[in-house]
Design an enzyme around this catalytic site. Sequence first.
Site, PDB file in Angstrom:
ATOM      1  N   ASP A  12      14.152  17.859  -3.512  1.00  0.00           N
ATOM      2  CA  ASP A  12      14.539  16.649  -2.975  1.00  0.00           C
ATOM      3  C   ASP A  12      15.750  16.696  -2.434  1.00  0.00           C
ATOM      4  O   ASP A  12      16.555  15.756  -2.336  1.00  0.00           O
ATOM      5  CB  ASP A  12      14.351  15.472  -4.027  1.00  0.00           C
ATOM      6  CG  ASP A  12      12.882  15.427  -4.428  1.00  0.00           C
ATOM      7  OD1 ASP A  12      11.961  15.710  -3.726  1.00  0.00           O
ATOM      8  OD2 ASP A  12      12.871  15.273  -5.681  1.00  0.00           O
ATOM      9  N   LYS A  15      15.776  19.154   2.393  1.00  0.00           N
ATOM     10  CA  LYS A  15      15.361  20.355   2.844  1.00  0.00           C
ATOM     11  C   LYS A  15      14.576  19.893   4.266  1.00  0.00           C
ATOM     12  O   LYS A  15      14.727  20.548   5.462  1.00  0.00           O
ATOM     13  CB  LYS A  15      14.555  21.250   2.093  1.00  0.00           C
ATOM     14  CG  LYS A  15      15.284  21.844   0.978  1.00  0.00           C
ATOM     15  CD  LYS A  15      14.593  22.836   0.218  1.00  0.00           C
ATOM     16  CE  LYS A  15      13.291  22.149  -0.751  1.00  0.00           C
ATOM     17  NZ  LYS A  15      13.723  21.157  -1.704  1.00  0.00           N
ATOM     18  N   ASN A  37       2.426  19.179  -3.994  1.00  0.00           N
ATOM     19  CA  ASN A  37       3.380  18.418  -4.997  1.00  0.00           C
ATOM     20  C   ASN A  37       4.691  18.124  -4.276  1.00  0.00           C
ATOM     21  O   ASN A  37       5.479  17.266  -4.400  1.00  0.00           O
ATOM     22  CB  ASN A  37       3.636  19.348  -6.159  1.00  0.00           C
ATOM     23  CG  ASN A  37       3.936  21.042  -5.675  1.00  0.00           C
ATOM     24  OD1 ASN A  37       3.781  21.328  -4.533  1.00  0.00           O
ATOM     25  ND2 ASN A  37       4.451  21.709  -6.801  1.00  0.00           N
ATOM     26  N   GLY A  39       7.190  17.083  -0.995  1.00  0.00           N
ATOM     27  CA  GLY A  39       7.254  16.017   0.201  1.00  0.00           C
ATOM     28  C   GLY A  39       8.460  16.112   0.788  1.00  0.00           C
ATOM     29  O   GLY A  39       9.326  15.785   0.195  1.00  0.00           O
ATOM     30  N   HIS A  40       8.265  16.283   2.266  1.00  0.00           N
ATOM     31  CA  HIS A  40       9.467  16.469   2.819  1.00  0.00           C
ATOM     32  C   HIS A  40       9.477  15.274   4.040  1.00  0.00           C
ATOM     33  O   HIS A  40       8.581  15.187   4.625  1.00  0.00           O
ATOM     34  CB  HIS A  40       9.386  17.941   3.707  1.00  0.00           C
ATOM     35  CG  HIS A  40       9.671  19.031   2.863  1.00  0.00           C
ATOM     36  ND1 HIS A  40       9.336  20.404   3.241  1.00  0.00           N
ATOM     37  CD2 HIS A  40      10.190  19.158   1.668  1.00  0.00           C
ATOM     38  CE1 HIS A  40       9.779  21.218   2.257  1.00  0.00           C
ATOM     39  NE2 HIS A  40      10.380  20.553   1.184  1.00  0.00           N
ATOM     40  N   THR A 127       3.333  16.291 -10.908  1.00  0.00           N
ATOM     41  CA  THR A 127       2.903  15.474  -9.878  1.00  0.00           C
ATOM     42  C   THR A 127       1.494  15.237 -10.084  1.00  0.00           C
ATOM     43  O   THR A 127       1.001  14.288  -9.015  1.00  0.00           O
ATOM     44  CB  THR A 127       3.212  15.982  -8.527  1.00  0.00           C
ATOM     45  OG1 THR A 127       2.639  17.273  -8.331  1.00  0.00           O
ATOM     46  CG2 THR A 127       4.829  16.180  -8.134  1.00  0.00           C
ATOM     47  N   GLN A 222      10.168  22.515  -3.344  1.00  0.00           N
ATOM     48  CA  GLN A 222      11.144  22.327  -4.803  1.00  0.00           C
ATOM     49  C   GLN A 222      12.285  22.744  -4.525  1.00  0.00           C
ATOM     50  O   GLN A 222      12.885  22.784  -3.558  1.00  0.00           O
ATOM     51  CB  GLN A 222      10.146  23.009  -5.804  1.00  0.00           C
ATOM     52  CG  GLN A 222       8.723  22.088  -6.298  1.00  0.00           C
ATOM     53  CD  GLN A 222       7.781  22.483  -5.070  1.00  0.00           C
ATOM     54  OE1 GLN A 222       7.286  23.589  -5.063  1.00  0.00           O
ATOM     55  NE2 GLN A 222       6.703  21.546  -4.915  1.00  0.00           N
ATOM     56  N   THR A 299       5.007  11.135  -5.052  1.00  0.00           N
ATOM     57  CA  THR A 299       4.420  10.289  -6.189  1.00  0.00           C
ATOM     58  C   THR A 299       5.089   8.841  -6.214  1.00  0.00           C
ATOM     59  O   THR A 299       4.530   8.154  -6.855  1.00  0.00           O
ATOM     60  CB  THR A 299       4.665  10.839  -7.522  1.00  0.00           C
ATOM     61  OG1 THR A 299       6.107  11.005  -7.554  1.00  0.00           O
ATOM     62  CG2 THR A 299       3.836  12.269  -7.543  1.00  0.00           C
TER      63      THR A 299
HETATM   64  P1  IMP Z   1       4.099  20.110 -10.523  1.00  0.00           P
HETATM   65  O1  IMP Z   1       4.767  21.065  -9.474  1.00  0.00           O
HETATM   66  O2  IMP Z   1       3.174  19.030 -10.225  1.00  0.00           O
HETATM   67  O3  IMP Z   1       3.245  20.997 -11.633  1.00  0.00           O
HETATM   68  O4  IMP Z   1       5.194  19.591 -11.344  1.00  0.00           O
HETATM   69  C1  IMP Z   1       6.349  20.162 -12.186  1.00  0.00           C
HETATM   70  C2  IMP Z   1       7.435  19.600 -12.130  1.00  0.00           C
HETATM   71  O5  IMP Z   1       8.087  20.088 -10.602  1.00  0.00           O
HETATM   72  C3  IMP Z   1       7.760  18.079 -12.118  1.00  0.00           C
HETATM   73  O6  IMP Z   1       9.036  17.790 -12.664  1.00  0.00           O
HETATM   74  C4  IMP Z   1       7.774  17.522 -10.825  1.00  0.00           C
HETATM   75  O7  IMP Z   1       8.144  16.297 -11.017  1.00  0.00           O
HETATM   76  C5  IMP Z   1       8.607  18.800 -10.116  1.00  0.00           C
HETATM   77  N1  IMP Z   1       8.243  18.871  -8.854  1.00  0.00           N
HETATM   78  C6  IMP Z   1       7.273  19.240  -8.321  1.00  0.00           C
HETATM   79  N2  IMP Z   1       7.261  19.229  -6.949  1.00  0.00           N
HETATM   80  C7  IMP Z   1       8.533  18.728  -6.552  1.00  0.00           C
HETATM   81  C8  IMP Z   1       9.288  18.104  -5.389  1.00  0.00           C
HETATM   82  O8  IMP Z   1       8.785  18.433  -4.132  1.00  0.00           O
HETATM   83  N3  IMP Z   1      10.449  17.546  -5.375  1.00  0.00           N
HETATM   84  C9  IMP Z   1      10.975  17.465  -6.715  1.00  0.00           C
HETATM   85  N4  IMP Z   1      10.280  17.784  -8.047  1.00  0.00           N
HETATM   86  C10 IMP Z   1       9.019  18.292  -7.832  1.00  0.00           C
END
Ligand code: IMP
Length: 422
Positions: A12, A15, A37, A39-40, A127, A222, A299
């Site tokens: 976040d 990017k 997961n 979000g841009h 997420t 990420q 989310t």
């Molecule tokens: P997952 O990728 O859904 O398995 O989540 C694992 C961790 O990465 C959690 O803490 C999420 O909140 C975080 N996370 C995953 N994708 C993003 C993103 O695009 N931005 C910020 N945090 C993320």
Amino acid sequence: MNTVIVGAQWGDEGKGKIIDILSGKVDCIARYQGGSNAGHTVVVNGKEFIFHLIPSGILHRSAVCCIGNGVTIDPESLIGEIRGLAAARISVVNRLKVSSLAHVIMPYHKVLDKLREGKRTHRIGTTGRGIGPCYADKVNRCGIRMIDLLNPAVFGEKLRDNLREKNEIFRKVYRHPGFRFELIYRQYCEYGRRLKPYICDTSAYLNGAIGQNKSILFEGAQGTFLDIDFGTYPFVTSSSATSGGSCIGTGVAPTKIDKVIGVAKAYTTRVGEGPFPTEFEPAFNDIIRTKGKEFGATTGRPRRCGWFDSVMVKQAIRVNGITSLALTKIDVLAGLPVIKVATAYKYKGKTFKDFPGDYDALCRSVPVYKELKGWSETPVKADSYKKLPVACRDYISYLSDVCSTDISIVSIGSGREDTLFI
Ligand code: IMP
């Protein structure tokens, strides 16, 4: 010139906006890890676009966008994004390429993601998009890839095998009824038919483009501290978000990468659980969250906010080989009398300048801060770096010094025009 864009914090960082700006100057943009997961958010002429899978560079009509083999694809989410772009009269025909080797997120991945979270003593705060279980199947060698969706016989056999084992686990471990073959089979064969025009060998495409001297932008999702190896494990995502992932996740060799731009916010945010040494007190957290609109693009969850942490960013610079930084959201800090930057951590009476790999040390570390003077306002429209208030420029140059790196881009707002090149 081939450039990797990587997040230097917990994701976040902004990017999407930096990728959108730099995409105007490149031929291809390739996403290399993560899935829906991510979000841009990109704002063009006041219209907001949120991308989860398709690289944000798709908004530049001459750019070709690839979703690499390292990405996990939820076909429903991808089809939704293609539809959203079509509604905005942006065609992806011949401009979107999806790796045939990318793994597919299945309904059981999403359900398992949530069930596993429910069973953990310490939740990760995922997420819920099925990312972890999908990458786990990839490593377990039972994953389903995009190419499988184009071959109903092969897909059927792999799905049947998966359901045989998974349904037993769902029923016995999670008391969940499990999944029916027919429903998923029909739905995913249909996804395959709809996505067929885009599925190809993206590694061959990208290497061919490089052979023709075209330039590629590799888009990380990420951030460094969510990387499966270098992040704050286990509170991480399940892929290689660091720059090295760009090679594994696209099939382009390290020898072809020319530079790495790290994107860092002027402060720090994190979504989900896990240690966060410079996190603000709740009341101040609320103020910055509201001012910076710090809610997850995927989310909608509130983001946790804290001071800029140079210990973290220096580690990000090292593991990614960052050649310069893009600093975002500096405007959010305007109006604060004092701004703090973490320069070291204190743990068990000792001072550390390096980011601890040990989870317990990270949880108990107390940041050592340098205090800098704030500024009252950031100009709404600044067309040159020199027009920024002196204290704001001093803050930027302090970050550059403390991180020992150039800051080449400063973002002072969400629009394309709110971007200063130094
Ligand atoms: P997952 O990728 O859904 O398995 O989540 C694992 C961790 O990465 C959690 O803490 C999420 O909140 C975080 N996370 C995953 N994708 C993003 C993103 O695009 N931005 C910020 N945090 C993320």
